[in-house]
Design an enzyme around this catalytic site. Sequence first.
Site, short mmCIF file in Angstrom:
data_model
loop_
_atom_site.label_atom_id
_atom_site.label_comp_id
_atom_site.label_asym_id
_atom_site.label_seq_id
_atom_site.Cartn_x
_atom_site.Cartn_y
_atom_site.Cartn_z
N ASP A 156 0.84 -1.21 0.00
CA ASP A 156 0.00 0.00 0.00
C ASP A 156 0.87 1.25 0.00
O ASP A 156 2.07 1.19 0.21
CB ASP A 156 -0.97 0.00 1.20
CG ASP A 156 -2.30 0.65 0.84
OD1 ASP A 156 -2.31 1.83 0.48
OD2 ASP A 156 -3.32 -0.05 0.88
N ASN B 212 -5.09 -4.65 -7.17
CA ASN B 212 -6.34 -4.07 -6.65
C ASN B 212 -6.26 -2.57 -6.42
O ASN B 212 -7.29 -1.90 -6.47
CB ASN B 212 -6.68 -4.82 -5.35
CG ASN B 212 -7.65 -4.05 -4.48
OD1 ASN B 212 -8.86 -4.08 -4.71
ND2 ASN B 212 -7.14 -3.34 -3.47
N TYR C 63 -11.84 6.81 -15.20
CA TYR C 63 -12.06 5.55 -14.46
C TYR C 63 -12.63 4.48 -15.38
O TYR C 63 -12.16 3.33 -15.40
CB TYR C 63 -13.01 5.83 -13.29
CG TYR C 63 -13.15 4.70 -12.30
CD1 TYR C 63 -12.31 4.62 -11.18
CD2 TYR C 63 -14.10 3.70 -12.46
CE1 TYR C 63 -12.44 3.59 -10.26
CE2 TYR C 63 -14.24 2.66 -11.55
CZ TYR C 63 -13.40 2.61 -10.45
OH TYR C 63 -13.52 1.57 -9.55
N LYS D 94 -10.74 1.03 -16.39
CA LYS D 94 -11.27 -0.28 -16.01
C LYS D 94 -11.58 -1.14 -17.24
O LYS D 94 -11.38 -2.36 -17.21
CB LYS D 94 -12.50 -0.11 -15.12
CG LYS D 94 -12.19 0.53 -13.76
CD LYS D 94 -11.17 -0.27 -12.95
CE LYS D 94 -11.00 0.26 -11.52
NZ LYS D 94 -10.04 -0.52 -10.73
N ILE E 99 -19.24 -0.95 -3.87
CA ILE E 99 -18.93 -1.69 -2.64
C ILE E 99 -18.69 -0.69 -1.52
O ILE E 99 -18.02 0.35 -1.73
CB ILE E 99 -17.66 -2.56 -2.84
CG1 ILE E 99 -17.78 -3.44 -4.11
CG2 ILE E 99 -17.37 -3.40 -1.60
CD1 ILE E 99 -18.90 -4.45 -4.12
N THR F 35 -16.81 0.79 0.84
CA THR F 35 -15.41 0.87 1.28
C THR F 35 -15.07 2.34 1.52
O THR F 35 -15.83 3.22 1.10
CB THR F 35 -14.45 0.34 0.20
OG1 THR F 35 -14.46 1.26 -0.91
CG2 THR F 35 -14.79 -1.05 -0.29
P1 NAP Z 1 -9.93 1.94 -0.98
O1 NAP Z 1 -10.67 1.51 0.24
O2 NAP Z 1 -9.65 3.37 -1.20
O3 NAP Z 1 -8.57 1.10 -1.03
C1 NAP Z 1 -7.64 1.31 -2.04
C2 NAP Z 1 -6.25 1.23 -1.45
O4 NAP Z 1 -5.31 1.44 -2.51
C3 NAP Z 1 -6.00 2.32 -0.39
O5 NAP Z 1 -5.34 1.78 0.73
C4 NAP Z 1 -5.12 3.29 -1.15
O6 NAP Z 1 -4.26 4.03 -0.32
C5 NAP Z 1 -4.35 2.37 -2.06
N1 NAP Z 1 -3.74 3.10 -3.16
C6 NAP Z 1 -4.27 4.16 -3.84
N2 NAP Z 1 -3.40 4.59 -4.75
C7 NAP Z 1 -2.29 3.82 -4.62
C8 NAP Z 1 -1.04 3.82 -5.27
N3 NAP Z 1 -0.74 4.70 -6.22
N4 NAP Z 1 -0.13 2.89 -4.90
C9 NAP Z 1 -0.42 2.01 -3.92
N5 NAP Z 1 -1.59 1.96 -3.27
C10 NAP Z 1 -2.51 2.88 -3.60
O7 NAP Z 1 -10.68 1.44 -2.30
P2 NAP Z 1 -11.56 0.13 -2.64
O8 NAP Z 1 -12.96 0.56 -2.77
O9 NAP Z 1 -11.22 -0.99 -1.74
O10 NAP Z 1 -11.04 -0.15 -4.11
C11 NAP Z 1 -10.12 -1.17 -4.42
C12 NAP Z 1 -10.21 -1.47 -5.89
O11 NAP Z 1 -11.53 -1.89 -6.22
C13 NAP Z 1 -9.93 -0.26 -6.80
O12 NAP Z 1 -9.20 -0.67 -7.93
C14 NAP Z 1 -11.31 0.20 -7.19
O13 NAP Z 1 -11.30 0.89 -8.42
C15 NAP Z 1 -12.01 -1.14 -7.30
N6 NAP Z 1 -13.46 -1.04 -7.21
C16 NAP Z 1 -14.05 -0.49 -6.11
C17 NAP Z 1 -15.42 -0.41 -6.07
C18 NAP Z 1 -16.15 0.21 -4.90
O14 NAP Z 1 -17.34 0.49 -5.05
N7 NAP Z 1 -15.53 0.38 -3.75
C19 NAP Z 1 -16.20 -0.88 -7.14
C20 NAP Z 1 -15.55 -1.43 -8.23
C21 NAP Z 1 -14.18 -1.51 -8.26
P3 NAP Z 1 -4.72 5.45 0.28
O15 NAP Z 1 -5.99 5.19 1.04
O16 NAP Z 1 -3.58 5.86 1.10
O17 NAP Z 1 -4.96 6.33 -0.92
#
Ligand code: NAP
Length: 251
Positions: free
Chosen positions: A39, A91, A157, A161, A190, A192
């Site tokens: 991370d 991810n 985005y 994707k 989701i 999050t």
């Molecule tokens: P999240 O809770 O924000 O977690 C993402 C993590 O990735 C955070 O710890 C973030 O760190 C880290 N990160 C961001 N930029 C980074 C970088 N340049 N290098 C290393 N780490 C980095 O998001 P999430 O909802 O779990 O999303 C995870 C994945 O699922 C993403 O690819 C997102 O597009 C995908 N997704 C999410 C959803 C949704 O609804 N949540 C739906 C479809 C797809 P910081 O917090 O320090 O920035």
Amino acid sequence: MATYDVADRSAIVTGGGSGIGRAVALLLAQNGARVVVADLKRESADAVVAEIEAAGGTAVAHVGDVSDPEDAVAAVAAAQGLGPLKIAINNAGIGGPSAATGDYPLDGWQKVIDINLSAVVYGMRAQLPAMVANGGGSIVNIASILGSVGFANSVAYVSAKHGVVGATKNAALEYATQGVRVNSIGPGFIRTPLVESSLDADTLTFLESKHAMNRLGEAEEVAALAVFLASDAASFITGSYHLVDGGYTAQ
Ligand code: NAP
């Protein structure tokens, strides 16, 4: 009790310090994998490592920016230190600016493409040769429902994707006979930190209504699919895009 066969292999989970990545890291470790929690922030990665260790699992933190190709190489080295790299969950991702395509800020475009698309390719570029050398493995790239449908004011985005889904298919074709499977997942919205920190209550209620199940998903519901795809139970599955979206795209 283990549910999936991922024991005694090492795994990288990028963005493992929060949300979906955290849930995947915990479930992989619960099933016996040794996990690199990668991370951006040390404290996020360390907190998940501590959770895994408290539950009796094995994990190490790796701090770096996935948009740096050298970081992908370093994450593979960290994983190989735990045992042969066999699993990678690419991810980490961000949401990006909200604007119509004609007004989309160029710096926001570049940042989203760098983190949400280029980083997935950088990750696979480092992971695939290591997995081939280790006798095979499984890569799971976290795309989105927006890897197959559009969402107004989100050109970066949505483009990134869709790109992840395509890059996944390509790598799957290239490595199918070398023992490495490559799949992508399309989560719906989701609950999050990514979603909850960027959207107000009315928007969240609207988004719930877009899913046939009239709710958002939970990170654990995505983790269950990711760990299944990473496991030997998915031995004939490669090049596929798997939805976990509560019926969002069925409508
Ligand atoms: P999240 O809770 O924000 O977690 C993402 C993590 O990735 C955070 O710890 C973030 O760190 C880290 N990160 C961001 N930029 C980074 C970088 N340049 N290098 C290393 N780490 C980095 O998001 P999430 O909802 O779990 O999303 C995870 C994945 O699922 C993403 O690819 C997102 O597009 C995908 N997704 C999410 C959803 C949704 O609804 N949540 C739906 C479809 C797809 P910081 O917090 O320090 O920035």
